[in-house]
Design a protein around this motif. Structure first.
Motif, PDB file in Angstrom:
ATOM      1  N   GLU A   4       1.426-122.129  78.268  1.00 22.91           N
ATOM      2  CA  GLU A   4       1.698-122.754  77.775  1.00 22.91           C
ATOM      3  C   GLU A   4       0.826-122.626  75.901  1.00 22.91           C
ATOM      4  O   GLU A   4       0.834-122.933  75.048  1.00 22.91           O
ATOM      5  CB  GLU A   4       1.124-124.808  77.983  1.00 22.91           C
ATOM      6  N   LYS A   5      -0.317-121.840  75.915  1.00 19.69           N
ATOM      7  CA  LYS A   5      -1.071-122.171  75.219  1.00 19.69           C
ATOM      8  C   LYS A   5      -1.479-120.533  74.709  1.00 19.69           C
ATOM      9  O   LYS A   5      -1.132-120.375  73.487  1.00 19.69           O
ATOM     10  CB  LYS A   5      -2.342-121.403  75.772  1.00 19.69           C
ATOM     11  N   THR A   7       1.570-118.230  75.034  1.00 19.88           N
ATOM     12  CA  THR A   7       3.448-118.121  75.108  1.00 19.88           C
ATOM     13  C   THR A   7       4.129-118.981  74.451  1.00 19.88           C
ATOM     14  O   THR A   7       2.927-120.009  73.895  1.00 19.88           O
ATOM     15  CB  THR A   7       3.524-117.116  76.186  1.00 19.88           C
ATOM     16  N   THR A   8       4.518-118.854  74.267  1.00 19.28           N
ATOM     17  CA  THR A   8       6.294-120.018  73.721  1.00 19.28           C
ATOM     18  C   THR A   8       6.808-120.548  74.625  1.00 19.28           C
ATOM     19  O   THR A   8       7.066-121.118  74.634  1.00 19.28           O
ATOM     20  CB  THR A   8       7.375-119.069  72.390  1.00 19.28           C
ATOM     21  N   LEU A   9       6.706-119.726  75.770  1.00 16.46           N
ATOM     22  CA  LEU A   9       6.947-119.737  77.207  1.00 16.46           C
ATOM     23  C   LEU A   9       6.864-122.031  77.377  1.00 16.46           C
ATOM     24  O   LEU A   9       5.395-122.013  77.310  1.00 16.46           O
ATOM     25  CB  LEU A   9       6.693-119.514  78.504  1.00 16.46           C
ATOM     26  N   ARG A  10       7.674-122.732  78.013  1.00 13.55           N
ATOM     27  CA  ARG A  10       6.853-124.373  78.449  1.00 13.55           C
ATOM     28  C   ARG A  10       7.338-124.451  79.770  1.00 13.55           C
ATOM     29  O   ARG A  10       8.153-123.485  80.410  1.00 13.55           O
ATOM     30  CB  ARG A  10       7.912-125.121  77.892  1.00 13.55           C
ATOM     31  N   THR A  11       7.522-125.344  80.563  1.00 15.00           N
ATOM     32  CA  THR A  11       6.997-126.053  81.304  1.00 15.00           C
ATOM     33  C   THR A  11       9.128-126.324  82.352  1.00 15.00           C
ATOM     34  O   THR A  11       9.430-125.338  83.133  1.00 15.00           O
ATOM     35  CB  THR A  11       6.759-127.348  81.868  1.00 15.00           C
ATOM     36  N   GLU A  12       9.659-126.035  80.652  1.00 22.00           N
ATOM     37  CA  GLU A  12      11.174-126.442  81.143  1.00 22.00           C
ATOM     38  C   GLU A  12      12.153-125.493  81.666  1.00 22.00           C
ATOM     39  O   GLU A  12      12.357-124.730  82.351  1.00 22.00           O
ATOM     40  CB  GLU A  12      11.821-127.083  80.159  1.00 22.00           C
ATOM     41  N   ASP A  13      11.100-123.957  80.954  1.00 18.31           N
ATOM     42  CA  ASP A  13      11.770-123.080  81.246  1.00 18.31           C
ATOM     43  C   ASP A  13      11.259-121.987  82.486  1.00 18.31           C
ATOM     44  O   ASP A  13      11.957-121.635  82.830  1.00 18.31           O
ATOM     45  CB  ASP A  13      11.115-121.551  80.053  1.00 18.31           C
ATOM     46  N   ARG A  92       7.335-119.078  88.035  1.00 18.24           N
ATOM     47  CA  ARG A  92       5.718-119.023  87.192  1.00 18.24           C
ATOM     48  C   ARG A  92       4.764-117.541  87.380  1.00 18.24           C
ATOM     49  O   ARG A  92       4.519-116.830  86.403  1.00 18.24           O
ATOM     50  CB  ARG A  92       4.755-119.653  87.466  1.00 18.24           C
ATOM     51  N   GLN A 309       7.181-116.332  69.221  1.00 17.41           N
ATOM     52  CA  GLN A 309       7.050-115.030  69.791  1.00 17.41           C
ATOM     53  C   GLN A 309       6.041-114.177  69.776  1.00 17.41           C
ATOM     54  O   GLN A 309       5.015-113.566  70.433  1.00 17.41           O
ATOM     55  CB  GLN A 309       8.339-114.822  70.613  1.00 17.41           C
ATOM     56  N   GLN A 312       2.484-115.685  68.833  1.00 12.68           N
ATOM     57  CA  GLN A 312       2.182-115.912  69.985  1.00 12.68           C
ATOM     58  C   GLN A 312       1.163-114.250  70.331  1.00 12.68           C
ATOM     59  O   GLN A 312       0.160-113.992  71.345  1.00 12.68           O
ATOM     60  CB  GLN A 312       2.991-116.588  70.863  1.00 12.68           C
TER      61      GLN A 312
END
Length: 695
Positions: A4-5, A7-13, A92, A309, A312
């Motif tokens: 989350e810090k 990259t643009t990836l989030r938990t839902e991804d 993950r 993206q 980051q």
């Protein structure tokens, strides 16, 4: 790595990928056979968190190791039933490793091939994630580049199978595949794959608009034209959008780069700019410049679907660059002023754009790099010889302007760059001050290469550059002996050891601030060795009895004097002088560099003095007689020793003693504890001090 810090990836991804892996319906990946099970991969991940920085010195984080774990994880997903938690953790791990591979493509061809195939494979598996498009593009691009350098053998299935699966998976899903990648793949691996969706450079008009977020504010007219396939109208509308965006954007940018903005203000200029950005995301080299261009483009193209993206990506790579490319002392590991100044220019360009707290470390590095260059600069703001400059006559004032700063004299005068192996001695920051730059790094690996070099600038001009060498040997930095550096308001001292198989060389430089420099060279070997000092002076040069001096009626001059003329020859050339001594080991040469202001002709008289000490101690001594003072030096090349000369009794390693006409005494001791002159004990310490003085 905290996704989350960085990259643009989030938990839902992560959850989305976990659900797709759980269905076990992804075609072709069942061809990948796992060697280890998921529990082993999870145990490794828990014990070894994925680093943010590129860490090739750690075997687990070399490209081939990371790629192998990605492929192992994908194979495990195809063959091993997991719990909901297991699929989420596997997703993950795969995503963290993918981000690492995407950010750092550097390495040898074979590891790059493995990393590229893993990245392309994940780009096909994660097709539902928007980040996968850039991963897939980079993966196939890097596969193509690596296949041009290495041809896998038929038995290298561990290399070729992931590549085959990646191409098949992307093609089956009608995902864009880089044209150069499929051409190289078919040619090198003797395949015959026909692409369903061929992606190529330069971009077609439709590919360009597909890469944009048509829902970005201000793009409404562009979107309307694209939806009815009116490309000319879309181009016109996009040009209007770019010009308005840049007009609004400039107000928030410090010292905007006008040529840069002009290269992206119309459809005609923005399209090749975006193409260059995509190419750089595949092969971000050279590292610092490419990262800067990616970061700037992410600011300039907010309508590009992958801009966040790439932004980051730039921040992640900058974090790695800070440690990978620069010493802790603030200088580029290439040890050239060109590399240093180009990095400063790149960082300054990027930091002109609005940013958040993640750029604080980069801002601090920029300030440190700039301060280091100011410390290195000579009294006229020019730079000493340390590799090529970015342009002729480039100086510190110009560099500060590039960095949107001003030349500010530091609070300290002398300065050491211990990791870079460079040292600066100066008495003040005035244009007519005295300055000596000492580059203690041996040059090259050939015999007779320079061990170290110096540049002397004093009283308004450069007086000399110089080198030292031991003929017939190739010396390197000594691992067993540390460099010593001492700086005080009264004096500076540096001592550096170098070594070869059977030869050791030590150079010490003592600077009495505002007055003169003493060079102390020691050579230790098993046979007779030849020590050579070369000074490049320029102008008219005179010499007599081991002494050399320049004669310029209107400018400052330099007097060079050597002690102990035994086995010493002095040879004059057109613009240089060579001091050469061939003698049995140990060989010592003490040399005085005495800058003289314009119109001054008086210089010290140098005389050797006998030093009484133990038989196993190499001690040398000499005096410098000036108009109002007499300076005496006693030097031990065997560490702390008891030495006496004339009426002086000294216990230590290095002594400077000054007596004036009125009988006053001043002194500096290095690694000393006791000093007696005549009947007076000037100091008697319980323990030796690194430096102790009464000045």
């Amino acid at each position: 790595m905290l996704l989350e810090k960085w990259t643009t990836l989030r938990t839902e991804d992560i959850q989305l990928l976990a659900e797709e892996l759980e269905q076990q319906q992804i075609p072709f990946i069942a061809q990948l056979e796992p060697i280890a099970d998921f529990e082993e991969l999870l145990t490794f991940s828990e014990a070894n968190p994925t680093p943010v920085d590129f860490t090739p010195q750690h075997p687990a984080w070399r490209l081939e190791s990371v790629a192998a774990r990605v492929i192992e994880g994908i194979a495990a997903a195809a063959h091993e039933p997991l719990t909901e938690f297991g699929y989420r953790e596997l997703a993950r791990i795969v995503l963290e490793h993918t981000v690492y591979l995407y950010a750092y493509p550097d390495g040898e061809p074979r590891p790059r091939l493995e990393a590229g195939s893993a990245l392309a494979l994940v780009g096909g598996i994660c097709a539902s994630l928007p980040q996968s498009e850039l991963w897939r593009l980079a993966g196939f691009g890097r596969v193509a580049a690596a296949l041009a350098e290495v041809t896998p053998a038929p038995t290298d299935s561990y290399l070729t199978l992931p590549i085959d699966v990646a191409f098949s998976l992307a093609n089956e899903q009608n995902l864009p595949i880089l044209a150069s990648a499929i051409d190289t793949y078919n040619a090198v691996l003797k395949r015959n794959v026909t692409l369903k969706n061929r992606f190529d450079f330069p971009l077609s008009d439709s590919d360009f608009f597909e890469a944009l977020n048509l829902n970005f504010p201000g793009m409404e007219t562009v979107k309307a034209a694209v939806l009815v396939d009116d490309i000319p109208a879309a181009k016109t509308a996009y040009t209007a959008f770019r010009q308005q965006f840049l007009k609004d954007f400039v107000g928030g940018v410090l010292n905007p780069d006008a040529p840069l903005l002009e290269r992206s203000d119309t459809y005609t200029t923005a399209k090749p700019y975006l193409e260059c950005l995509l190419r750089l995301s595949i092969h971000p080299t050279p590292a610092i410049t490419a990262t800067t261009e990616i970061g700037i483009a992410a600011h300039l193209f907010p309508e590009f679907q992958g801009n966040e993206q790439l932004g980051q990506l730039a921040l992640q790579r900058y974090k790695w660059i800070i440690d990978a490319f620069f010493h802790a002392d603030g200088f580029h590991k290439d040890r050239t002023l060109r590399a240093q100044t180009e990095a400063i220019a790149d960082f300054a360009r990027f930091l002109r754009f609005p940013s958040d707290g993640q750029t604080q470390a980069l801002q601090m590095l920029l300030e440190k790099l700039l301060a280091t260059c100011i410390h290195l600069s000579q009294p006229d703001c020019s730079f000493p010889p340390l590799g090529p400059l970015p342009a002729p006559n480039f100086d510190a004032v110009e560099l500060c302007a590039i960095a949107d700063s001003s030349f500010k004299c530091p609070d300290t005068t002398s300065h050491a760059l211990p990791e870079t192996d460079c040292y600066v001695m100066r008495d003040n920051w005035q244009p007519d001050g005295q300055y000596l730059f000492f580059d203690a790094q041996p040059k090259g690996d050939s015999q007779n290469a320079d061990i170290s070099s110096l540049a002397l600038h004093a009283h308004g001009r450069q007086l000399a550059t110089g080198t030292v060498r031991v003929l017939g040997t190739t010396l390197t930095v000594s691992d067993g002996l540390d460099t010593q550096w001492i700086t005080t308001p009264a004096f500076d001292f540096v001592e550096k050891w170098c070594q070869a198989a059977a030869v050791h060389h030590k150079r010490g430089i003592f600077y009495l601030k505002g007055e003169y420099f003493i060079l102390h060279d020691l050579v230790l070997g098993v046979e007779a060795e030849t020590l050579e000092q070369i000074f490049y002076l320029g102008g008219r040069i005179d010499a007599d009895a081991g002494h050399t001096w320049t004669e310029d009626a209107r400018r400052s001059n330099l007097f060079i004097g050597a002690t102990d003329m035994t086995d010493l020859t002095v040879a004059l050339a057109e613009d240089s002088v060579i001091y050469r001594r061939k003698s049995e080991s140990p060989a010592v040469l003490n040399t005085l560099l005495f800058p003289m202001r314009p119109g001054v002709k008086a210089h010290p008289t140098i005389s050797d003095i006998e030093v009484r000490t133990d038989a196993d101690v190499l001690g040398t001594g000499f005096t410098l007689v000036l108009p109002n003072t007499t300076d005496t030096f006693l030097i031990s090349d065997d560490g702390l020793a008891e030495m006496s000369a004339e009426d002086i009794w000294f216990v230590g390693e290095y002594l400077f003693l000054r007596r004036d006409a009125s009988g006053g005494v001043q002194f500096i001791m290095l690694n000393g504890r006791f000093l007696k002159v005549g009947s007076e004990v000037l100091t008697d310490l319980d323990e030796p001090r690194e430096s102790y003085m009464r000045m």
